[in-house]
Scaffold this active site. Structure first.
Site, PDB file in Angstrom:
ATOM      1  N   LYS A  22      39.042 -93.540  58.481  1.00  0.00           N
ATOM      2  CA  LYS A  22      39.186 -93.501  57.023  1.00  0.00           C
ATOM      3  C   LYS A  22      38.822 -92.144  56.416  1.00  0.00           C
ATOM      4  O   LYS A  22      39.330 -91.793  55.356  1.00  0.00           O
ATOM      5  CB  LYS A  22      38.369 -94.605  56.369  1.00  0.00           C
ATOM      6  CG  LYS A  22      38.952 -95.980  56.601  1.00  0.00           C
ATOM      7  CD  LYS A  22      38.196 -97.050  55.851  1.00  0.00           C
ATOM      8  CE  LYS A  22      38.835 -98.397  56.072  1.00  0.00           C
ATOM      9  NZ  LYS A  22      38.272 -99.415  55.179  1.00  0.00           N
ATOM     10  N   ASP A  76      40.793-100.044  48.817  1.00  0.00           N
ATOM     11  CA  ASP A  76      39.557-100.822  48.945  1.00  0.00           C
ATOM     12  C   ASP A  76      38.789-100.834  47.626  1.00  0.00           C
ATOM     13  O   ASP A  76      38.118-101.804  47.304  1.00  0.00           O
ATOM     14  CB  ASP A  76      38.639-100.240  50.029  1.00  0.00           C
ATOM     15  CG  ASP A  76      39.115-100.507  51.441  1.00  0.00           C
ATOM     16  OD1 ASP A  76      39.915-101.450  51.637  1.00  0.00           O
ATOM     17  OD2 ASP A  76      38.690 -99.779  52.347  1.00  0.00           O
TER      18      ASP A  76
END
Length: 174
Positions: free
Chosen positions: A64, A104
């Site tokens: 990420k 997210d």
């Protein structure tokens, strides 16, 4: 056929292909979702070039943050927190662009807001990786102070180690 997928390593735990198969079928979307377990993020350009029908990727552990070095642009709050979990692949003629986002943030904020009351002023974040940055950003936007609990602990007001976590710390952050 349009292709989407997930990069990370390992991916044996992922339920994404089954989830998206059902979603694409129910929405009558002609697409497939594949797992792309890559042991090294440097393989991403090769993966994108080899899979010409690939239009987007989800990004999971441990990439990420590392994926950012391979993107042409980062948009939204992903720039601020320096973590990406979604990559859109735009192809035009003989070129392509990889654009990173962090979805997210939206998901966590929506789920957290359902449980937040005015008396919650602080929180403990378990872990200090890319996802914890997302959690911290949302808490900051909601004016909730936080402390990271991590394996390493940095002996400052924002990080403590799991070994230093006490009953008192947990309940003062309740």
């Amino acid at each position: 056929m349009r292709t989407y997928g997930l990069i990370g390593y390992p991916l044996t735990h992922s339920f994404s292909p089954e989830y998206f198969r059902k979603k694409f079928n129910s929405e009558n979307i002609q697409a497939e979702y594949k797992l792309f377990p890559i042991k090294d993020i440097s393989h991403l350009p090769w993966l994108v070039e080899l899979n010409t029908s690939l239009e987007g990727l989800n990004v999971t552990i441990p990439y990420k943050e590392k994926v950012i070095d391979f993107l042409d642009d980062i948009r939204g709050d992903a720039k601020i927190i320096n973590a990406v979990n979604t990559v859109v692949i735009q192809r035009q003629m003989n070129s392509r662009s990889l654009i990173g986002y962090n979805t997210d943030i939206i998901g966590f904020q929506k789920s957290l807001k359902k449980h937040i009351t005015d008396n919650i002023k602080s929180a403990l974040i378990l872990g200090s990786g890319a996802t914890s940055k997302t959690v911290a950003w949302v808490l900051q936007k909601l004016n909730i102070s936080y402390v990271f609990i991590s394996r390493h602990g940095y002996n400052n007001e924002y990080y403590i180690s799991y070994d230093d976590l006490t009953h008192k710390i947990v309940y003062q952050n309740k």
